[in-house]
Design a protein around this motif. Structure first.
Motif, PDB file in Angstrom:
ATOM      1  N   PHE A  82       0.822  -1.213   0.000  1.00 42.56           N
ATOM      2  CA  PHE A  82       0.000   0.000   0.000  1.00 42.56           C
ATOM      3  C   PHE A  82       0.858   1.267   0.000  1.00 42.56           C
ATOM      4  CE2 PHE A  82      -2.521  -3.312   2.211  1.00 42.56           C
ATOM      5  CZ  PHE A  82      -3.531  -3.435   1.266  1.00 42.56           C
ATOM      6  N   PRO A  83       0.255   2.411  -0.381  1.00 39.59           N
ATOM      7  CA  PRO A  83       1.026   3.658  -0.452  1.00 39.59           C
ATOM      8  C   PRO A  83       1.571   4.097   0.905  1.00 39.59           C
ATOM      9  CG  PRO A  83      -1.183   3.947  -1.396  1.00 39.59           C
ATOM     10  CD  PRO A  83      -1.152   2.595  -0.779  1.00 39.59           C
ATOM     11  N   CYS A  84       2.736   4.728   0.873  1.00 44.00           N
ATOM     12  CA  CYS A  84       3.308   5.325   2.085  1.00 44.00           C
ATOM     13  C   CYS A  84       2.572   6.633   2.384  1.00 44.00           C
ATOM     14  CB  CYS A  84       4.787   5.604   1.876  1.00 44.00           C
ATOM     15  SG  CYS A  84       5.721   4.082   1.712  1.00 44.00           S
ATOM     16  N   PHE A  85       2.740   7.122   3.609  1.00 38.49           N
ATOM     17  CA  PHE A  85       2.079   8.358   4.021  1.00 38.49           C
ATOM     18  C   PHE A  85       2.405   9.485   3.038  1.00 38.49           C
ATOM     19  CE2 PHE A  85       2.324   6.848   8.723  1.00 38.49           C
ATOM     20  CZ  PHE A  85       1.242   6.010   8.498  1.00 38.49           C
ATOM     21  N   GLY A  86       1.359  10.191   2.625  1.00 43.04           N
ATOM     22  CA  GLY A  86       1.561  11.339   1.740  1.00 43.04           C
ATOM     23  C   GLY A  86       1.557  11.007   0.265  1.00 43.04           C
ATOM     24  N   PHE A  87       1.548   9.716  -0.084  1.00 42.07           N
ATOM     25  CA  PHE A  87       1.524   9.331  -1.502  1.00 42.07           C
ATOM     26  C   PHE A  87       0.091   8.997  -1.903  1.00 42.07           C
ATOM     27  CE2 PHE A  87       6.009   9.098  -0.833  1.00 42.07           C
ATOM     28  CZ  PHE A  87       6.555   9.380  -2.082  1.00 42.07           C
ATOM     29  N   ASP A  88      -0.522   9.930  -2.639  1.00 47.07           N
ATOM     30  CA  ASP A  88      -1.896   9.756  -3.098  1.00 47.07           C
ATOM     31  C   ASP A  88      -1.808   9.174  -4.507  1.00 47.07           C
ATOM     32  OD1 ASP A  88      -4.573   9.858  -3.424  1.00 47.07           O
ATOM     33  OD2 ASP A  88      -4.765  12.039  -3.372  1.00 47.07           O
ATOM     34  N   LEU A  89      -1.890   7.848  -4.604  1.00 46.12           N
ATOM     35  CA  LEU A  89      -1.546   7.168  -5.855  1.00 46.12           C
ATOM     36  C   LEU A  89      -2.762   6.770  -6.671  1.00 46.12           C
ATOM     37  CD1 LEU A  89       1.363   4.888  -4.581  1.00 46.12           C
ATOM     38  CD2 LEU A  89       1.486   7.182  -5.560  1.00 46.12           C
ATOM     39  N   ALA A  90      -2.566   6.738  -7.990  1.00 47.11           N
ATOM     40  CA  ALA A  90      -3.623   6.327  -8.912  1.00 47.11           C
ATOM     41  C   ALA A  90      -3.013   5.386  -9.949  1.00 47.11           C
ATOM     42  CB  ALA A  90      -4.198   7.552  -9.607  1.00 47.11           C
ATOM     43  N   ILE A  91      -3.846   4.517 -10.499  1.00 48.96           N
ATOM     44  CA  ILE A  91      -3.428   3.713 -11.658  1.00 48.96           C
ATOM     45  C   ILE A  91      -4.184   4.252 -12.855  1.00 48.96           C
ATOM     46  CG2 ILE A  91      -3.469   1.421 -12.712  1.00 48.96           C
ATOM     47  CD1 ILE A  91      -2.891   0.256  -9.980  1.00 48.96           C
ATOM     48  N   ILE A  92      -3.430   4.567 -13.906  1.00 48.32           N
ATOM     49  CA  ILE A  92      -3.999   5.246 -15.071  1.00 48.32           C
ATOM     50  C   ILE A  92      -3.959   4.324 -16.284  1.00 48.32           C
ATOM     51  CG2 ILE A  92      -3.544   7.164 -16.681  1.00 48.32           C
ATOM     52  CD1 ILE A  92      -2.845   8.874 -14.327  1.00 48.32           C
ATOM     53  N   ASP A  93      -4.999   4.372 -17.065  1.00 48.52           N
ATOM     54  CA  ASP A  93      -5.032   3.621 -18.321  1.00 48.52           C
ATOM     55  C   ASP A  93      -4.175   4.381 -19.334  1.00 48.52           C
ATOM     56  OD1 ASP A  93      -5.619   2.753 -20.900  1.00 48.52           O
ATOM     57  OD2 ASP A  93      -7.683   2.232 -20.386  1.00 48.52           O
ATOM     58  N   PRO A  94      -3.057   3.780 -19.797  1.00 51.92           N
ATOM     59  CA  PRO A  94      -2.150   4.541 -20.677  1.00 51.92           C
ATOM     60  C   PRO A  94      -2.810   4.920 -22.013  1.00 51.92           C
ATOM     61  CG  PRO A  94      -1.407   2.256 -20.430  1.00 51.92           C
ATOM     62  CD  PRO A  94      -2.556   2.431 -19.495  1.00 51.92           C
ATOM     63  N   GLN A  95      -3.833   4.168 -22.430  1.00 49.77           N
ATOM     64  CA  GLN A  95      -4.505   4.474 -23.701  1.00 49.77           C
ATOM     65  C   GLN A  95      -5.394   5.717 -23.572  1.00 49.77           C
ATOM     66  OE1 GLN A  95      -3.521   1.046 -23.527  1.00 49.77           O
ATOM     67  NE2 GLN A  95      -2.307   1.835 -25.218  1.00 49.77           N
ATOM     68  N   THR A  96      -6.190   5.762 -22.495  1.00 49.17           N
ATOM     69  CA  THR A  96      -7.162   6.860 -22.372  1.00 49.17           C
ATOM     70  C   THR A  96      -6.668   8.000 -21.489  1.00 49.17           C
ATOM     71  OG1 THR A  96      -8.194   5.897 -20.412  1.00 49.17           O
ATOM     72  CG2 THR A  96      -9.059   5.173 -22.552  1.00 49.17           C
ATOM     73  N   GLY A  97      -5.656   7.715 -20.640  1.00 49.44           N
ATOM     74  CA  GLY A  97      -5.187   8.738 -19.703  1.00 49.44           C
ATOM     75  C   GLY A  97      -6.119   8.930 -18.520  1.00 49.44           C
ATOM     76  N   LYS A  98      -7.113   8.039 -18.396  1.00 48.09           N
ATOM     77  CA  LYS A  98      -8.084   8.151 -17.297  1.00 48.09           C
ATOM     78  C   LYS A  98      -7.698   7.224 -16.138  1.00 48.09           C
ATOM     79  CE  LYS A  98     -11.500  10.625 -19.428  1.00 48.09           C
ATOM     80  NZ  LYS A  98     -10.562  11.388 -20.258  1.00 48.09           N
ATOM     81  N   GLU A  99      -8.098   7.634 -14.920  1.00 43.42           N
ATOM     82  CA  GLU A  99      -7.853   6.792 -13.749  1.00 43.42           C
ATOM     83  C   GLU A  99      -8.684   5.518 -13.813  1.00 43.42           C
ATOM     84  OE1 GLU A  99      -7.967   8.057  -9.638  1.00 43.42           O
ATOM     85  OE2 GLU A  99      -7.166  10.007 -10.224  1.00 43.42           O
ATOM     86  N   LEU A 100      -8.065   4.410 -13.389  1.00 41.95           N
ATOM     87  CA  LEU A 100      -8.794   3.144 -13.322  1.00 41.95           C
ATOM     88  C   LEU A 100      -9.293   2.964 -11.895  1.00 41.95           C
ATOM     89  CD1 LEU A 100      -6.251   1.071 -15.407  1.00 41.95           C
ATOM     90  CD2 LEU A 100      -8.567   1.669 -16.122  1.00 41.95           C
ATOM     91  N   GLU A 101     -10.609   2.930 -11.752  1.00 38.20           N
ATOM     92  CA  GLU A 101     -11.203   2.813 -10.421  1.00 38.20           C
ATOM     93  C   GLU A 101     -11.265   1.345 -10.000  1.00 38.20           C
ATOM     94  OE1 GLU A 101     -12.293   5.353  -8.531  1.00 38.20           O
ATOM     95  OE2 GLU A 101     -11.790   6.905 -10.003  1.00 38.20           O
ATOM     96  N   GLY A 102     -11.431   1.124  -8.705  1.00 34.56           N
ATOM     97  CA  GLY A 102     -11.708  -0.225  -8.211  1.00 34.56           C
ATOM     98  C   GLY A 102     -10.496  -1.138  -8.269  1.00 34.56           C
TER      99      GLY A 102
END
Length: 672
Positions: A457-477
């Motif tokens: 899991f992320p360390c304190f202060g790291f607000d992380l997202a996984i992004i779809d490289p094709q669309t540039g949108k965040e992948l939820e869930g």
């Protein structure tokens, strides 16, 4: 499992592939301290939300005031952002990194051990007290001042793993100079480029280095580099072996002789929190190394609190990071993090297998180390050597075993857990990079159930997202795979690339506007755990050393007979990845006359000379042509697949100009 904005699960359901925090780190067990973050996942989640939510600035301000000594307090916690790359933390604050790493602990307990120096020959090892480190640092700082080094000047450091390397770093910080440490395994050419890029007038080195029973000609490499560094006026030379070296009159001076002339106290220069602390060169996906610049206040705070929380370090602990000071791991987890936290740190001069594969365990047993932090490469090597090297040592002092440099494969994780940790230690698989300054993803020892191969899991202060490289949108869930990015800045984020802010923005901020792009693929599994999937650009990770394919290609192309090269990385059981090179020769070059094997050897030596021994290709294939598109672009994915043994899964080859070349490459790699 419910999910919040952060993409983290509300709770963890233990299952057979999930390992709960062992008793030893849950506190109160055999006198072990209670963990800073614990006793369960919920305690991590509660604290984590404070560090990325609407009140994050309040949390960071508390941490900065609690853990650092400020000369002048800050008013603004953070400002700026990713768009312009103008991130600022603790803006009006003034402090000095050397004071925070040294003076305050020296005044509290001058005779306690600051550094365990584990020398190449174990019998030469010794402890360095806060008092000795303080005096040595002040002397070097005074020498730098005598030589006209002022606040903001760059100083290059090319030192092997001696305890004095820490004194050199802190001496620069003390007078406000920006240090640029270069890994002492780099060649003269690599050193020359880095020295010229940061325009330093002073370089610190040693007569020779020692490693694995061998002597390294450090000063000779410096002399070769400085032949093309007209700006360097002074070289300070540490006597490590007493070997005979050339000393250039008027430029080179002995460390001990210069230090004997100056006082043993030097006051600290007040630095703005945003003044640069150091430059560290890292491989980019284009050939030219990037001088990554770190700030003083934000970097130091994250170095300190990750030592405290990610490794769960307590007063009296003995922290052993087995990395090299020339890399970011050495900067953060040998020098700045442990010393700022006031715990004993380690400088390990040798290798995990010298004189035998028991070296790490002899060290832990002898010094009663509480923490061991090393690379999966070393663990795989030791696993291959067999567990009898571990078995007869008392490792009961260990509480936390860390890994760094690349994701750890499950087999190595289990071996580390079973034999080094005796199923009693937290295994902390840390993901981060030069540009993050400190850990980005890691399990907190008292709180997180671990999964072998996941950094969790992320360390304190790291607000992380996984992004779809094709669309540039965040992948939820959950159950998603894409590229890793951060939504907001953290204090130890690198501030720029030295003299190339445009490149900084293009590399990290532009690919996904509004986010920081790590350059790595990542997945979030069904339980919300993060898995790092490796570089998405042309960077190869060999034993935790980041190498760009372009750098190795540029080194090969210097050979007068080479027409074209393509370099790829592929899996290696020990080093994680290894370098494979494909080379075509110029038509006028008579290959028969030189024989392929001899030529391949010559090319490998060339790479060693230009970059350093760690960059030498595992295999060089001489081919008549490279697979190219009709527009002339080399299709490296084909080479990668062939080397990985997936030559029958090459996919669509319709864009290749000459498909017959693929069969030639396949048979070359197969050794036919």
């Amino acid at each position: 499992m419910g999910h919040h904005v952060t993409g983290l699960p509300d709770s963890i359901d233990p299952s057979e592939d999930v390992f709960p925090p062992p008793k030893r780190v849950q506190g109160g067990h055999n006198g072990c301290p209670k963990p800073h973050i614990g006793p369960d996942y919920e305690s991590y989640l509660k604290e984590y939300k404070k560090t990325v939510g609407p009140d994050a600035d309040k949390w960071w301000a508390e941490q900065a005031n609690q853990h650092l000594d400020w000369i002048r307090p800050f008013k603004t916690v953070r400002a700026g952002g990713f768009e312009y790359g103008d991130v600022q933390w603790f803006v009006e604050g003034q402090l000095n990194a050397a004071y925070n790493c040294l003076d305050r602990h020296f005044y509290a307990h001058p005779d306690k051990t600051a550094i365990i120096f584990e020398a190449d020959e174990s019998g030469d090892s010794r402890e360095i007290s806060w008092g000795e480190l303080m005096r040595e640092t002040c002397r070097v700082a005074n020498v730098l001042k005598e030589w006209g080094v002022k606040k903001g000047d760059a100083v290059s450091i090319y030192l092997p793993m001696t305890w004095q390397a820490a004194a050199a770093f802190l001496a620069c910080a003390r007078v406000g100079a920006v240090h640029s440490a270069v890994f002492a395994g780099f060649s003269a050419e690599s050193l020359r480029d880095r020295v010229n890029d940061c325009e330093c007038k002073v370089l610190i080195t040693s007569d020779e280095g020692k490693r694995g029973g061998k002597t390294i000609a450090t000063k000779a490499i410096v002399d070769a580099a400085l032949a093309q560094c007209p700006m360097v006026e002074h070289v300070l030379v540490l006597r490590r072996t007493g070997g005979k070296v050339n000393m250039k009159e008027g430029r080179d001076s002995w460390w001990d002789e210069e230090c004997a002339k100056v006082p043993t106290y030097c006051p600290c220069e007040p630095m703005s929190a945003e003044d640069p602390l150091f430059i560290l060169y890292t491989s980019g996906s284009t050939g030219k190394p990037k001088g990554v610049v770190h700030s003083t206040g934000g970097y130091l705070l994250c170095a300190l609190i990750t030592v405290k929380y990610v490794f769960d370090v307590h007063p009296g602990d003995k922290f052993a990071c087995m990395a090299d000071v020339g890399w970011i791991t050495g900067h953060t987890y040998i020098v700045y993090g442990p010393l700022a936290q006031g715990v004993t740190t380690t400088i390990f001069e040798s290798t995990p297998v010298y004189p035998t594969a028991s070296r790490y365990w002899d060290f832990v047993d002898k010094w009663k180390a509480t923490h061991l932090y090393t690379a999966p490469t070393a663990i795989r090597l030791l696993r291959r050597m067999g567990e009898e090297h571990v078995k007869h040592h008392d490792l009961s002092s260990l509480r936390v075993l860390g890994t760094v440099g690349e994701p750890i494969n499950p087999e190595a994780w289990h071996w580390y857990n079973d034999f080094a940790g005796k199923n009693q230690c937290a295994i902390v698989d840390t993901y981060w990079m030069t540009e993050t300054g400190s850990h980005a993803v890691a399990p907190y020892p008292g709180a997180i159930h671990t999964k072998p191969g996941s950094a969790t899991f992320p360390c304190f202060g790291f607000d992380l997202a996984i992004i779809d490289p094709q669309t540039g949108k965040e992948l939820e869930g959950n159950d998603v795979e894409g590229v890793l990015a951060a939504r907001a800045p953290w204090p130890s984020l690198a501030r720029t690339v030295f003299r190339d802010h445009k490149r900084y923005l293009e590399t990290y901020m532009k690919p996904y506007p509004g986010y920081f792009f790590f350059g790595d693929g990542a997945a979030r599994d069904a339980d919300g755990y993060l898995w790092i999937k490796g570089r998405v650009d042309d960077v190869i990770n060999v034993s935790g050393h980041r190498l760009s394919t372009a750098e190795v290609e540029s080194a090969l192309i210097l050979h007068k007979g080479v027409a074209e090269t393509a370099v790829v990385g592929s899996h290696d059981d020990i080093t994680g990845q290894a370098v494979y090179a494909f080379v075509t020769m110029k038509p006028e070059f008579d290959l028969e006359a030189t024989k392929e094997d001899a030529l391949a050897k010559e090319l490998a030596i060339q790479v060693r000379k230009v970059i350093g021994p760690f960059a030498a290709p595992k295999k060089i294939y001489l081919v008549s042509d490279l697979p190219k598109t009709r527009s002339g672009k080399i299709m490296r994915r084909i080479l990668r697949k062939v080397v990985a043994g997936e030559g029958d899964q090459l996919g669509d080859l319709s864009s290749i100009a000459d498909p017959s070349i693929v069969d030639e490459i396949k048979s070359k790699v197969a050794g036919k």
